[in-house]
Design a protein around this motif. Structure first.
Motif, PDB file in Angstrom:
ATOM      1  N   LYS A 140      38.674  52.780 -54.136  1.00 36.16           N
ATOM      2  CA  LYS A 140      38.153  53.015 -55.483  1.00 36.16           C
ATOM      3  C   LYS A 140      38.327  51.806 -56.399  1.00 36.16           C
ATOM      4  O   LYS A 140      38.416  51.959 -57.617  1.00 36.16           O
ATOM      5  CB  LYS A 140      38.816  54.263 -56.078  1.00 36.16           C
ATOM      6  CG  LYS A 140      38.511  55.523 -55.268  1.00 36.16           C
ATOM      7  CD  LYS A 140      39.189  56.732 -55.811  1.00 36.16           C
ATOM      8  CE  LYS A 140      38.245  57.471 -56.739  1.00 36.16           C
ATOM      9  NZ  LYS A 140      38.785  58.767 -57.148  1.00 36.16           N
ATOM     10  N   SER A 141      38.357  50.624 -55.811  1.00 34.61           N
ATOM     11  CA  SER A 141      38.462  49.413 -56.629  1.00 34.61           C
ATOM     12  C   SER A 141      37.201  49.237 -57.473  1.00 34.61           C
ATOM     13  O   SER A 141      36.130  49.756 -57.141  1.00 34.61           O
ATOM     14  CB  SER A 141      38.587  48.180 -55.738  1.00 34.61           C
ATOM     15  OG  SER A 141      39.790  48.161 -55.054  1.00 34.61           O
ATOM     16  N   SER A 148      42.931  48.383 -56.724  1.00 32.19           N
ATOM     17  CA  SER A 148      42.394  49.405 -57.630  1.00 32.19           C
ATOM     18  C   SER A 148      43.056  49.206 -58.991  1.00 32.19           C
ATOM     19  O   SER A 148      44.125  48.602 -59.093  1.00 32.19           O
ATOM     20  CB  SER A 148      42.685  50.803 -57.092  1.00 32.19           C
ATOM     21  OG  SER A 148      44.071  51.044 -57.085  1.00 32.19           O
TER      22      SER A 148
END
Lengths: 485, 45
Positions: free
Chosen positions: A177-178, A285
């Motif tokens: 989910k960066s 992230s």
């Protein structure tokens, strides 16, 4: 007399502080609280990471500037928020701890009339096992010290290649989910350009690894854009650039573990794979800082202020992608529970991602988080400052200044190689940042004429010009306010 | 390596004279887009 406290001295915090100071008389107090002693122009970290710019060129100390301009400065970190004060302190305050100087380690209740939370993100390296800048052959360019380390790591590998060793270079995102794919995109193109400059390009295999579903997603769901006389999709443009530069790519990859020279990831097919490398730059992230908030009776009210990042005037109602609306995005960045607290820049909690959310077959979320860095950070900070200024001057709340990312343009001037005559840049401008499918239903939510891409030397000059212009502006030199955010 | 950008395209991308004018054009165009204002998206009743 009002006291405005700004947490953070990055792009967003500094823009807010400088504008407040310029427009408010000296009877009003502007105080910046930041654990960092320097201002840094983050976009130029890319050039520090390839050894073409010294980190001293992208930073300057904050204390002398703030002293000269009449802005209070406390080198301290925020610990907890007390928007109603407490039993002994009637005014709202932020409990902070000094991190340098004679007061180091001391805590202070910093009271305020207005609070701007511009703390940006926590670089959440811990979310990916083994992703530690400077260890396991992985690096980061998120700060100037990280970028300095990255350059030392890169030049070591270049020296080895000059001695005949083949090397694998891996650049992209280090978590499912960066965000900030743009920074990694700039870095991979700059590294590839430097390899050619050092005449070792044929010794290196360069690979892009990303949580994006398609190239050119950039956490913004990709875009349809004008390119010269053509209209093309961003993934077509980036594919063209990568193929032309012989850069391979791995997409839909949620990196979950790093070992020495090995990145383990899960892809959207649910397969667990790994990629070896000799040098990697992986963006972590981003997360909130884990602040707690308390009411005047010391009850925990963290959920009123934070959902990871700070709660603002967004619509956080959970809904499927098909029902997402541009109107979900905040306009004033004001906290709904406490109207004297604002969170511009990266500090606000987005209502959802911009890119279509995707899960692997194992149910792992592999979706880029929405970008809010750079230009949107500056624009939202300025509008928050303007609303506070109007409120103070008018004597009643004013939220006249609005700036939804669904009604705001942004330019991503991505360096693709450093050099006055040999450099290159990929300039992508998008309007709006968050697609508005109601307004622009046939062009993927964006206005075509204002959403365009260009490749060439001019892009590099533009990025260099912006570097000098924004550092000039940040130093508050004469007529600095004429330069837009 | 697949050559996706033709030699002529590359010449245009890297020619300083052409790119000087492109720089002026891009600066103005980007200024119009990003400094051209911003606002809300919700209707006010």
């Amino acid at each position: 007399m009002s006291k405005i406290v700004i947490l953070g001295a990055g792009i967003s915090g500094h823009v807010a502080a400088t504008n407040l100071r310029r427009k408010l008389s000296k009877q009003h107090e502007v105080v910046v609280v930041s654990p960092n002693s320097n201002y840094q122009w983050v976009p130029s970290n890319i050039w520090v990471g390839i050894g073409r710019m010294k980190s001293e060129k992208i930073l300057f100390p904050l204390a002398p500037l703030y002293k000269k301009k009449g802005i209070g400065f406390k080198q301290a970190k925020a610990i907890s928020f007390h928007p109603e004060g407490d039993t002994t302190e009637p005014k709202p305050y932020v409990l902070s701890e000094y991190v340098a100087g004679n007061n180091k380690g001391q805590q202070e209740k910093i009271t305020y009339d207005y609070l701007i939370n511009a703390t940006g993100p926590k670089l959440n390296f811990e979310a990916t096992e083994g992703l530690i800048p400077g260890e396991n052959k992985t690096y980061s360019v998120c700060t100037y010290t990280h970028a300095d380390h990255a350059w030392h790591g890169l030049i070591d590998v270049i020296q080895q290649m000059k001695k005949g060793k083949k090397a694998k270079i891996l650049i992209g995102t280090g978590h499912a989910k960066s965000t900030c794919q743009g920074a990694a995109f700039e870095y991979i193109l700059n590294v590839e350009n430097e390899l050619r400059r050092h005449k070792v390009r044929d010794m290196a295999e360069v690979t892009w690894i990303s949580n994006e579903y398609q190239l050119g997603d950039f956490g913004m769901d990709g875009m349809l854009m004008s390119y010269g006389s053509m209209t093309m999709k961003s993934h077509e443009m980036i594919e063209m650039i990568f193929e032309d530069r012989d850069i391979k790519w791995i997409l839909g990859a949620g990196v979950n573990k790093i070992e020495d020279g090995v990145a383990h990831y899960e892809n959207l097919e649910g397969e667990h794979k790994s990629e070896t490398y000799d040098f990697a730059m992986l963006i972590p992230s981003f997360s909130g800082h884990g602040f707690k908030a308390y009411d005047k009776n010391d009850n925990d009210i963290t959920e009123k202020l934070f959902r990871g990042f700070m709660v603002v005037d967004a619509d956080y109602t959970p809904k499927p992608y098909e029902e997402w609306s541009v109107r979900d995005w905040p306009e004033t960045y004001q906290n709904p529970s406490y109207n004297n607290i604002f969170a511009p820049g990266i500090a606000f909690a987005p209502p959802h991602s911009i890119s279509k959310p995707r899960k692997s077959k194992n149910g792992t979320d592999i979706t880029p988080a929405p970008p809010r860095t750079g230009m949107p950070s500056g624009i939202t900070a300025k509008l928050v400052a303007d609303n506070i200024i109007d409120t103070i001057k008018g004597g009643k709340e004013s939220l006249h200044h609005k700036g939804s990312m669904g009604n705001m343009g942004a330019a991503c001037i991505a360096s693709a190689g450093y050099g006055l005559t040999k450099g290159s840049g990929v300039s992508i401008t998008t309007y709006p940042i968050v697609p508005d499918y109601e307004k622009y239903p046939k062009t993927q939510g964006r206005q075509l004429g204002k959403t365009f891409g260009e490749i060439g030397l001019a892009g590099h000059w533009l990025k260099l010009a912006l570097h000098h212009a924004f550092i000039y502006k940040a130093k508050m030199k004469p007529f600095w306010w004429l330069i837009p955010e | 390596m697949t050559q996706r950008i033709s030699k002529y395209q590359r010449f245009k991308m890297m020619n300083p004279v052409i790119q000087f004018f492109k720089f002026i054009y891009l600066s103005i165009k980007i200024m119009i887009v990003v400094a051209g204002g911003h606002g809300g998206t919700r209707k006010v009743n």
